[in-house]
Design a protein around this motif. Sequence first.
Motif, mmCIF file in Angstrom:
data_model
loop_
_atom_site.group_PDB
_atom_site.id
_atom_site.type_symbol
_atom_site.label_atom_id
_atom_site.label_comp_id
_atom_site.label_asym_id
_atom_site.label_seq_id
_atom_site.Cartn_x
_atom_site.Cartn_y
_atom_site.Cartn_z
ATOM 1 N N HIS A 243 -29.338 30.984 50.798
ATOM 2 C CA HIS A 243 -29.876 31.954 48.885
ATOM 3 C C HIS A 243 -29.588 30.655 47.995
ATOM 4 C CE1 HIS A 243 -31.172 34.706 46.399
ATOM 5 N NE2 HIS A 243 -30.054 34.829 45.863
ATOM 6 N N LYS A 244 -28.155 31.095 47.679
ATOM 7 C CA LYS A 244 -27.472 29.782 47.422
ATOM 8 C C LYS A 244 -28.363 28.294 46.637
ATOM 9 C CE LYS A 244 -24.317 33.341 44.661
ATOM 10 N NZ LYS A 244 -24.888 33.663 43.038
ATOM 11 N N SER A 245 -27.981 28.266 47.593
ATOM 12 C CA SER A 245 -28.213 26.465 48.141
ATOM 13 C C SER A 245 -29.227 26.787 47.407
ATOM 14 C CB SER A 245 -28.456 26.006 49.484
ATOM 15 O OG SER A 245 -29.077 24.751 49.182
ATOM 16 N N ARG A 246 -30.600 27.585 47.668
ATOM 17 C CA ARG A 246 -32.120 27.355 47.503
ATOM 18 C C ARG A 246 -32.359 28.181 45.326
ATOM 19 N NH1 ARG A 246 -33.219 30.143 51.543
ATOM 20 N NH2 ARG A 246 -33.069 32.544 50.673
ATOM 21 N N LYS A 247 -31.443 28.769 45.541
ATOM 22 C CA LYS A 247 -31.006 28.945 43.826
ATOM 23 C C LYS A 247 -30.494 27.662 42.821
ATOM 24 C CE LYS A 247 -29.166 32.555 40.605
ATOM 25 N NZ LYS A 247 -28.771 33.495 40.342
ATOM 26 N N VAL A 248 -29.568 27.385 43.893
ATOM 27 C CA VAL A 248 -29.245 25.421 42.914
ATOM 28 C C VAL A 248 -30.605 24.433 42.463
ATOM 29 C CG1 VAL A 248 -28.004 23.719 42.589
ATOM 30 C CG2 VAL A 248 -26.731 26.517 43.392
ATOM 31 N N ALA A 249 -30.773 24.173 43.864
ATOM 32 C CA ALA A 249 -31.694 23.040 43.805
ATOM 33 C C ALA A 249 -33.657 24.293 43.465
ATOM 34 C CB ALA A 249 -32.656 23.325 45.677
ATOM 35 N N GLN A 250 -33.472 24.680 43.120
ATOM 36 C CA GLN A 250 -34.757 26.016 42.399
ATOM 37 C C GLN A 250 -33.824 25.601 40.531
ATOM 38 O OE1 GLN A 250 -37.573 26.518 43.606
ATOM 39 N NE2 GLN A 250 -38.242 26.358 40.940
ATOM 40 N N GLU A 251 -32.906 25.653 40.195
ATOM 41 C CA GLU A 251 -32.369 25.812 39.391
ATOM 42 C C GLU A 251 -32.367 23.821 38.388
ATOM 43 O OE1 GLU A 251 -28.380 27.184 38.963
ATOM 44 O OE2 GLU A 251 -29.655 29.485 38.884
ATOM 45 N N GLU A 252 -32.146 23.444 39.349
ATOM 46 C CA GLU A 252 -32.111 21.808 39.026
ATOM 47 C C GLU A 252 -33.799 21.092 38.949
ATOM 48 O OE1 GLU A 252 -30.900 17.997 38.375
ATOM 49 O OE2 GLU A 252 -29.877 20.236 38.512
ATOM 50 N N SER A 253 -34.660 22.198 40.090
ATOM 51 C CA SER A 253 -36.059 21.729 39.796
ATOM 52 C C SER A 253 -36.150 22.156 38.127
ATOM 53 C CB SER A 253 -36.427 22.685 40.396
ATOM 54 O OG SER A 253 -38.213 21.957 41.205
ATOM 55 N N ASN A 254 -36.307 23.322 38.245
ATOM 56 C CA ASN A 254 -37.061 23.538 36.844
ATOM 57 C C ASN A 254 -36.276 23.287 35.555
ATOM 58 O OD1 ASN A 254 -37.889 25.823 37.736
ATOM 59 N ND2 ASN A 254 -36.506 27.682 37.607
ATOM 60 N N ARG A 255 -34.834 22.399 35.750
ATOM 61 C CA ARG A 255 -34.149 21.772 34.508
ATOM 62 C C ARG A 255 -35.094 20.395 33.978
ATOM 63 N NH1 ARG A 255 -28.822 23.701 36.377
ATOM 64 N NH2 ARG A 255 -28.465 22.418 37.270
ATOM 65 N N GLN A 256 -34.812 19.826 35.825
ATOM 66 C CA GLN A 256 -35.878 18.483 35.494
ATOM 67 C C GLN A 256 -37.523 18.871 34.996
ATOM 68 O OE1 GLN A 256 -34.688 15.734 36.671
ATOM 69 N NE2 GLN A 256 -32.683 16.088 37.138
ATOM 70 N N THR A 257 -38.267 19.847 35.524
ATOM 71 C CA THR A 257 -39.155 20.031 35.364
ATOM 72 C C THR A 257 -39.076 20.754 33.357
ATOM 73 O OG1 THR A 257 -39.195 21.242 36.742
ATOM 74 C CG2 THR A 257 -41.555 21.794 35.450
ATOM 75 N N GLU A 258 -37.888 20.826 32.864
ATOM 76 C CA GLU A 258 -37.988 21.542 31.337
ATOM 77 C C GLU A 258 -38.272 19.555 30.626
ATOM 78 O OE1 GLU A 258 -35.493 23.736 30.897
ATOM 79 O OE2 GLU A 258 -36.460 25.564 31.872
ATOM 80 N N ALA A 259 -37.187 19.568 31.095
ATOM 81 C CA ALA A 259 -36.713 17.786 31.398
ATOM 82 C C ALA A 259 -38.113 16.923 30.804
ATOM 83 C CB ALA A 259 -35.324 16.741 31.860
ATOM 84 N N LEU A 260 -39.138 16.914 31.858
ATOM 85 C CA LEU A 260 -40.531 16.199 32.090
ATOM 86 C C LEU A 260 -41.234 16.391 31.105
ATOM 87 C CD1 LEU A 260 -42.190 13.989 33.345
ATOM 88 C CD2 LEU A 260 -42.538 15.671 34.828
ATOM 89 N N MET A 261 -41.253 18.301 30.926
ATOM 90 C CA MET A 261 -42.394 18.446 30.301
ATOM 91 C C MET A 261 -41.325 18.697 28.589
ATOM 92 S SD MET A 261 -44.850 20.173 31.892
ATOM 93 C CE MET A 261 -45.039 20.917 30.360
ATOM 94 N N ARG A 262 -41.086 18.369 28.131
ATOM 95 C CA ARG A 262 -39.500 17.955 27.217
ATOM 96 C C ARG A 262 -40.086 15.867 26.798
ATOM 97 N NH1 ARG A 262 -35.546 20.898 28.466
ATOM 98 N NH2 ARG A 262 -33.777 19.142 28.799
ATOM 99 N N GLU A 263 -40.411 15.636 27.847
ATOM 100 C CA GLU A 263 -40.632 14.142 27.164
ATOM 101 C C GLU A 263 -42.485 13.619 26.872
ATOM 102 O OE1 GLU A 263 -40.233 9.653 29.625
ATOM 103 O OE2 GLU A 263 -39.475 11.640 30.390
#
Length: 326
Positions: A243-263
């Motif tokens: 669960h922790k691994s999935r949560k960290v992976a999801q948070e990283e994916s969300n950060r990448q998605t937010e960075a892409l949306m900002r770009e």
Amino acid sequence: MTVVADLVINKPLGLSPKGIEFKRAHLYDINPVGVGAMGIASLLSVVAYLGAFGELAQAFSALIALVAAMVCAPLIAWITKGKYYIARTSEWSDESYLGNKLQPARERICVICERAYEGEDMAHCPAYQGPICSLCCTLDARCDDLCKPQAKLSSQWAAILQRVLPQRMWPYIHSGLGHYLLLMAIVAPLLAVFFGLLYRQQFSLFAEGADNFAMELQSGYLKAFLALLLIAGIVCWWLVLAHKSRKVAQEESNRQTEALMREIESHKITDQQLQEAKELAESANLAKSRYISAISHELRTPLNSIWAMRNCSMKMPPCLPKRAKP
């Protein structure tokens, strides 16, 4: 009987909301009224069926479940004041999605599966900023219940533990160790109850000479319980790490998605600025062309007049004055 008690008793008494809400986006993950009443009724029925309350209760174990569910549902609803029925209300109207392919008869298009559903079957999703159907809302794992953060199962457990545990232990509730201890606190008693009921049922089968096999029977069930408890501990720790691994992976994916949306947004702003600069340059170029045309016209007008007068003077002879007669 839990559902019957909720419809027949709770709603007329005002212990639950009048309407029936079925959209997952508007519900708590766990409603203690239904889950609690069903769990208590099931536990009492199973214990009675295994003979813990005598032969008469064993014969009427199903009736015990019905009565327990009918009694516990209104009681739990009264204790909780019915606040775990509805997590949130609808936040939009028909005019909110006129640009999202609004169909006749109040149909809307799901932003994920792009299928048309009636408006009553749709919910507003703040993660996707649009209407979403219940199936897509259930299967989606990226939003992390953004529409109802207080209604998640983890939030409900955290609220319960904060009422039970002292304040100095609150920071450990959301840690990995806290989740592991919570799982073990649930699994270990369930295993103990399960093996205890099995032992009691097996012990009751020996009509004569049960005392001679009591120690061997207890030892066998205790060894099985400890072995399963060890396996359960390993599995629970693996579940926490996963669960922790999935949560960290999801948070990283969300950060990448937010960075892409900002770009993407920055590119949109840059493109808009380029379009404005292009329009401004074209406007300036057009103004310059008009200015040059006007200047050229103003310069050519007197020159044309002078040129016409010169041509006229070269073609026509000069007019000499006549001499007077003597």
